[in-house]
Structures are given as structure tokens and as C-alpha cells.
Design an enzyme around this catalytic site. Structure first.
Site, PDB file in Angstrom:
ATOM      1  N   HIS A 180       0.815  -1.217   0.000  1.00 18.04           N
ATOM      2  CA  HIS A 180       0.000   0.000   0.000  1.00 18.04           C
ATOM      3  C   HIS A 180       0.848   1.266   0.000  1.00 18.04           C
ATOM      4  CE1 HIS A 180      -4.090  -1.773   1.403  1.00 18.04           C
ATOM      5  NE2 HIS A 180      -4.015  -1.647   0.097  1.00 18.04           N
TER       6      HIS A 180
ATOM      7  N   ARG B  56     -15.894   9.317 -10.108  1.00 18.61           N
ATOM      8  CA  ARG B  56     -16.436   7.965  -9.884  1.00 18.61           C
ATOM      9  C   ARG B  56     -17.528   8.082  -8.826  1.00 18.61           C
ATOM     10  NH1 ARG B  56     -10.584   6.377 -10.481  1.00 18.61           N
ATOM     11  NH2 ARG B  56     -10.499   4.657 -11.975  1.00 18.61           N
TER      12      ARG B  56
ATOM     13  N   ARG C  26     -19.355  10.146 -13.972  1.00 22.91           N
ATOM     14  CA  ARG C  26     -19.741   8.817 -14.439  1.00 22.91           C
ATOM     15  C   ARG C  26     -20.850   8.335 -13.520  1.00 22.91           C
ATOM     16  NH1 ARG C  26     -15.469   4.092 -14.273  1.00 22.91           N
ATOM     17  NH2 ARG C  26     -15.867   4.172 -12.028  1.00 22.91           N
TER      18      ARG C  26
ATOM     19  N   GLU D  74     -14.813   0.475 -22.248  1.00 24.95           N
ATOM     20  CA  GLU D  74     -14.087  -0.462 -21.379  1.00 24.95           C
ATOM     21  C   GLU D  74     -14.481  -1.903 -21.659  1.00 24.95           C
ATOM     22  OE1 GLU D  74     -14.815   0.831 -17.360  1.00 24.95           O
ATOM     23  OE2 GLU D  74     -16.946   1.100 -17.695  1.00 24.95           O
TER      24      GLU D  74
ATOM     25  N   ASN E 279      -8.321   0.450 -17.604  1.00 25.97           N
ATOM     26  CA  ASN E 279      -8.219  -0.588 -16.563  1.00 25.97           C
ATOM     27  C   ASN E 279      -9.105  -1.771 -16.942  1.00 25.97           C
ATOM     28  OD1 ASN E 279      -6.803   1.417 -15.272  1.00 25.97           O
ATOM     29  ND2 ASN E 279      -8.525   2.049 -14.004  1.00 25.97           N
ATOM     30  N   ASP E 280     -10.381  -1.471 -17.219  1.00 28.51           N
ATOM     31  CA  ASP E 280     -11.280  -2.567 -17.576  1.00 28.51           C
ATOM     32  C   ASP E 280     -11.067  -3.034 -19.007  1.00 28.51           C
ATOM     33  OD1 ASP E 280     -12.855  -3.366 -15.338  1.00 28.51           O
ATOM     34  OD2 ASP E 280     -13.661  -1.330 -15.325  1.00 28.51           O
TER      35      ASP E 280
ATOM     36  N   ARG F 263      -8.351  -7.676 -13.238  1.00 31.62           N
ATOM     37  CA  ARG F 263      -7.537  -6.464 -13.077  1.00 31.62           C
ATOM     38  C   ARG F 263      -6.812  -6.412 -11.738  1.00 31.62           C
ATOM     39  NH1 ARG F 263     -11.659  -1.502 -13.252  1.00 31.62           N
ATOM     40  NH2 ARG F 263     -10.250  -0.433 -11.841  1.00 31.62           N
TER      41      ARG F 263
ATOM     42  N   CYS G 248      -9.294   7.796 -19.401  1.00 31.23           N
ATOM     43  CA  CYS G 248      -9.342   8.043 -17.954  1.00 31.23           C
ATOM     44  C   CYS G 248      -8.833   6.843 -17.151  1.00 31.23           C
ATOM     45  CB  CYS G 248     -10.755   8.415 -17.508  1.00 31.23           C
ATOM     46  SG  CYS G 248     -11.953   7.115 -17.792  1.00 31.23           S
TER      47      CYS G 248
HETATM   48  C1  PEP Z   1     -11.287   1.984 -16.144  1.00 32.78           C
HETATM   49  O1  PEP Z   1     -11.879   0.912 -16.178  1.00 32.78           O
HETATM   50  O2  PEP Z   1     -10.230   2.203 -16.745  1.00 32.78           O
HETATM   51  C2  PEP Z   1     -11.815   3.102 -15.343  1.00 32.78           C
HETATM   52  C3  PEP Z   1     -11.285   4.302 -15.423  1.00 32.78           C
HETATM   53  O3  PEP Z   1     -12.829   2.847 -14.486  1.00 32.78           O
HETATM   54  P1  PEP Z   1     -12.643   2.067 -13.090  1.00 32.78           P
HETATM   55  O4  PEP Z   1     -11.185   1.956 -12.838  1.00 32.78           O
HETATM   56  O5  PEP Z   1     -13.360   2.882 -12.085  1.00 32.78           O
HETATM   57  O6  PEP Z   1     -13.310   0.756 -13.375  1.00 32.78           O
HETATM   58 MG    MG Z   2     -13.872   0.695 -15.452  1.00 39.20          MG
END
Ligand code: PEP
Ligand code: MG
Length: 528
Positions: free
Chosen positions: A175, A268, A303, A394, A418-419, A429, A464
């Protein structure tokens, strides 16, 4: 020291920084009364951690501190300590020994993420023992390069802002390292056999967190820490790139503006739901969203709530699913919780009274998903000034639906890398230990493919996900025509500085997409 000396180590938080070397010293003025017993010491630490979480303007930092607090209050640990003290072990060694035993169990786990939690237990045990003795905490002056045994969450969040850390031990997924990465503070692990111990305090030291290298002495590069705060979009190859903030609360909006954000690229909203602990009322949402819009210093892109999978919320997300990341998550929950969705849209509409607002929807995977969200918003907002409405890209299916989305009224795409990385590569992830299964080249080409189509249809383009916060990827995205990057607040100055300094042309960057494997792709991206 007349000549410089280089010490090789392992970087666990990237970046470059220089400053005088300093070892933390106890400040006698910060002594607190020793707690009378184990329970009082535990309460004292719990309170300290709660305060730290409340003061943290970054929601993920607050979560990490609360995770430590939960460890501290774990009844299993309390019982284990009780068994030791009943056998005659004094309080402090009982905390230390049981903490070490729990930490060793975690460290032995195969899951690297869980294994890295061992360091949290050790840190909590140290805080507990300190509260028992009332010993003062130690710190080093702001701007110094701190040589210490380990990096801790509390030093990073509560101590003076230092230039860099040199530590004996640590991993990039603990962390404290994640927080250092977020705060753009380089950290290098240096072995005990290195000559660092012989270097006196005050010596100028340069830390290279990317290469895991430490240069000591008068010849050390003295470049100041990168990233002065810079306001306004960054000129880049004849265009202007906005760097906005990813936030989860109104409090972070103010911090974003202070870090030079050109607005918010991702609020978020589910983090606000999680902070409240249940579905917030429409009025509470209006207040939070309006405060964010007022403080953000630029347009605020909300979002709608992305709950489900790793972000459960009682009363809204399913109790158990076989495969939650592929199940009821994001906008897939809206039809069965329509009143919650509509309440949120109404609150977002009310937020437009405070300043410019944009809205986007998570986990859209079909044109029908998009139409559902768009119609719900249109029904609510028909008589109000227009608001740009977009989708998170995503789920990979959307990569192949861009022209249709444009015709169906999408104003902008925001790539959630990320997704997108998770779903494109079929890799959870959260599981860093299967990272070798991720193809960065495929992710880059996926974004390039959809971005080209989006540009042809004049859609706004943003990224993002976490990749936007990596300066090299940020430049690649800019080369792909992305005009907005949205990153964690502390990364805003870093990404702006990198774009502003970037000497590479778009053509040079785009050649990375023509490499033939992941290794060459990354090489090209990082070393032209
Ligand atoms: C993503 O998926 O890249 C994203 C920005 O949303 P989260 O990380 O909140 O799923
Ligand atoms: Mg996402």
C-alpha cells in the site's frame, strides 16, 4: 564527498528526484503519554488512523488507511495477543510476535496483492507498540531524500512532503508504494550491504525510481523534482491537450484545481455511494455534485454509478454471482434499480446549475445499452441546456460500434483502460501475478482502432484509465488524437510536465504500433 558514487537498487515507485540525504529523527516534542494498556493503545491508533483517512483527500488513500484500521480491530488478532499475555508475555512483544505471525501467513500467499498486505500488518503492529510506550514518531525534513528501513502509509500521508525514499525492503504492490506512486514520490529499495550507511546526512543524492539507481555525492544530478503546477491545457505538437482529474468526492475537486487540473475527467460517483455506505439521497447527491462542479476549476465529467464486481453495495448489487466482473455491474444494474438511476440523473441535472457538467455511462457494451442510458437522460433533461453525454469504452465490443454510437448521439468516448485491459486480455484487473498474460501492444492497437473511427465521426476522445497517468502512454494517446487525459490528482503536474517537455513527434510515437511484439512495443514507447 568529491566524486559521485552510484548504488544499484530496485525501484518500487517511479520518477526522479534529488535532495539532501536525511535519516528520520524522533521529535521529542511529539511524544504522547504511554497508553495504560493494550486496549487503550489500540483505541488511540484506531483514532489516529481514522483521522488520517478523514484528512486524505484521495479516496483510495483513505481506503488503504481504513484497511489498516480494520486489521488493527480484527478480533482474531486481539484473541491471539490475549493468549500470549495470558502465558506471561508482556504487551509489546505480544503485539509484535502475533503481528509478525499474521504477516508471515499473508506473505506466504501466492496472490501477490494479498502477500503485499503483510507489510500493512507490520506497520499497524509498530504503531500499536509505539502507542504503548508513548515513544515519539520520527520524521525527516521536507524536501530531503529519506533513508529509512521501510516505507509506511502513515509517514507518506502524515509526514512532511519529502523528495524521495531509500528503503531496505518493500514491493511495488504494498500500500505504501502504491501511495508513493500516486504522489509521484520515487522510492528505491537498497540492500543492506550497499555503501549507503556510510553516506553522511546532508549529502546530495539523486534518486532514479525508474531505473532503481541512486547517485550520491557532488556529481549527482541535482535536477529539481519534476512537475511544477501548470494551469491550462498543454500545447502538444500544435494541439492543446487537457489534463483532468479522476476523483471520487467533492473534496478531491478542490485538490484537483490546486494541482492545475483542467477540470474533472472522471468523477467515480460510486465512490461517493460507498463513502455514504448506502444509496445516498437525491439531496445529498445534489450537494456533493454541486460542490465538486464549483471547485473543479473546469468542466466536471460525472460517471453514473459503477457498482458491482469489486465494488459491492448492500441493497443494490447481487449477493453472489458466479462471475461478478462479467455479470451485474455498472449500467447493467440500472434497469432493475431504475429509481436509483433516475434519482442520480436528477441530481446531476441539478449540478449543472453550479457550472459545466458532462455525463458518461460505465459498462455500456451494446447499442441498446447506450440507447437505454441516453433515453433516460434525454427524458429528464429535455428542457435544459445541452450537456455532453458519452460512454466509457471499457468493454471491447464497443471498439467495433463507434460509427453506430456516433449516429446514435454519443458526444464523446472515454477509454477506461483498466477494464479494457482486463476484458481484452481476460485477466482479472486485481491479479498482478498474471500480468504476463496482458498484451500492451493489443491494448494500444485497440485504442488506436477505435480512436481513428471516433475522429472520423468528430467525437470527443478521452482516456481516464491508469495508463493515461503514465507519461509515455499519455504521449502515445495524444498522438492517437486523444484530447483529454484524466489521471489521479497527484499525477496531473507529472503528466503535464511530460507532455510539455515531450520532444517526440506523433509519427515517431505511432511507430510503436507497428512493432511486432509486446517487448519491442514497450521498448519503442520508452526508448525511442
Ligand atoms: C477503467 O476501467 O479504466 C476506469 C477508469 O474505471 P474504473 O477503474 O473505475 O473501473
Ligand atoms: Mg472501469
Amino acid at each position: 564527498m568529491d566524486q559521485h558514487m552510484t548504488i544499484e537498487g530496485t525501484g518500487i515507485a517511479p520518477g526522479q528526484a534529488a535532495g539532501p540525504l536525511a535519516r528520520p529523527r524522533a521529535d521529542a516534542n511529539r511524544t504522547t503519554a504511554a497508553a495504560p494498556d493494550l486496549a487503550a493503545a489500540r483505541d488511540h491508533v484506531a483514532q489516529q488512523l481514522e483521522q488520517l483517512a478523514e484528512d486524505a483527500w484521495d479516496a483510495t488513500h483513505a481506503d488503504m488507511v481504513r484497511a489498516q484500521r480494520a486489521m488493527l480491530l480484527d478480533p482474531e488478532w486481539w484473541d491471539a495477543i490475549g493468549r500470549r499475555t495470558a502465558d506471561g508475555t508482556p504487551a509489546a512483544p505480544a503485539v509484535e510476535e502475533t503481528g509478525s505471525a499474521f504477516a508471515a501467513q499473508l506473505a506466504a500467499l501466492e496472490d501477490q496483492y494479498l502477500a503485499a498486505r503483510a507489510e500493512d500488518i507490520r506497520e499497524v503492529a509498530r504503531l500499536w507498540v509505539r502507542a504503548l510506550s508513548g515513544a515519539p514518531s520520527a520524521s525527516a525534513p521536507a524536501g530531503s531524500v529519506v533513508a529509512t528501513d521501510r516505507l509506511t502509509v502513515s509517514d507518506l500521508l502524515a509526514g512532511p512532503r519529502v523528495a524521495a525514499y531509500l528503503v531496505r525492503d518493500g514491493s511495488p504492490t504494498m500500500h505504501a508504494a502504491l501511495i508513493a506512486q500516486n504522489l509521484a514520490i520515487p522510492v528505491v529499495v537498497v540492500s543492506e550491504s550497499s555503501p549507503l550507511d556510510a553516506v553522511p546526512d546532508g549529502t546530495m543524492v539523486h534518486v532514479d525510481g525508474d531505473g532503481g539507481r541512486v547517485t550520491v555525492g557532488s556529481g549527482a544530478p541535482t535536477g529539481r523534482r519534476a512537475a511544477a503546477i501548470r494551469h491550462g491545457p498543454v500545447p502538444w505538437n500544435g494541439r492543446a491537450i487537457e489534463v483532468r482529474a479522476n476523483i471520487g468526492s467533492a473534496r478531491e475537486a478542490r485538490a484537483a484545481a490546486e494541482h492545475g487540473a483542467d477540470g474533472v475527467g472522471l468523477f467515480r460517483t460510486e465512490l461517493f455511494f460507498e463513502a455514504v455506505g448506502s444509496i445516498p439521497s437525491r439531496q445529498d447527491q445534489i450537494e456533493e455534485y454541486q460542490a465538486a462542479v464549483r471547485d473543479a476549476g473546469g468542466p466536471t465529467c460525472f460517471r453514473t454509478f459503477d457498482l458491482g464486481a469489486d465494488k459491492p453495495l448492500a441493497g443494490l448489487t447481487p449477493e453472489a454471482e458466479d462471475n461478478p466482473a462479467l455479470g451485474q455491474r455498472g449500467m447493467r444494474l440500472y434497469a432493475s434499480h431504475e429509481s436509483v438511476f433516475r434519482d442520480q440523473l436528477a441530481a446531476l441535472l441539478a449540478a449543472t446549475a453550479a457550472g459545466p457538467v458532462e455525463i458518461m455511462f460505465p459498462m455500456v457494451s451494446t447499442l441498446a445499452d447506450w440507447r437505454y442510458c441516453r433515453n433516460a437522460w434525454a427524458a429528464m433533461s429535455a428542457e435544459h441546456p445541452p450537456v455532453a453525454v458519452g460512454v466509457m469504452v471499457e468493454v471491447p465490443s464497443l471498439l467495433f460500434l463507434v460509427p453506430e454510437l456516433a449516429r446514435a448521439g454519443v458526444d464523446f468516448l472515454s477509454f477506461g483502460t483498466n477494464d479494457l485491459t482486463q476484458y481484452l486480455n481476460a485477466v482479472d484487473r486485481g491479479q498482478g501475478d498474471v500480468a504476463h498474460a496482458v498484451s500492451p501492444l493489443a491494448v494500444a492497437r485497440a485504442v488506436a482502432y477505435a480512436a481513428r473511427q471516433a475522429r472520423a465521426h468528430h467525437l470527443g476522445l478521452a482516456v481516464c484509465g491508469s495508463l493515461a497517468a503514465d507519461p509515455k502512454w499519455a504521449a502515445l494517446f495524444a498522438a492517437l488524437g486523444v484530447d483529454e487525459l484524466s489521471v489521479p490528482v497527484p499525477r496531473i503536474p507529472v503528466v503535464k510536465a511530460a507532455l510539455a517537455d515531450g520532444a517526440r513527434s506523433a509519427t515517431d510515437l505511432l511507430a510503436a504500433l507497428d512493432t511486432h511484439d509486446d517487448e519491442h512495443f514497450l521498448d519503442w514507447l520508452h526508448h525511442p
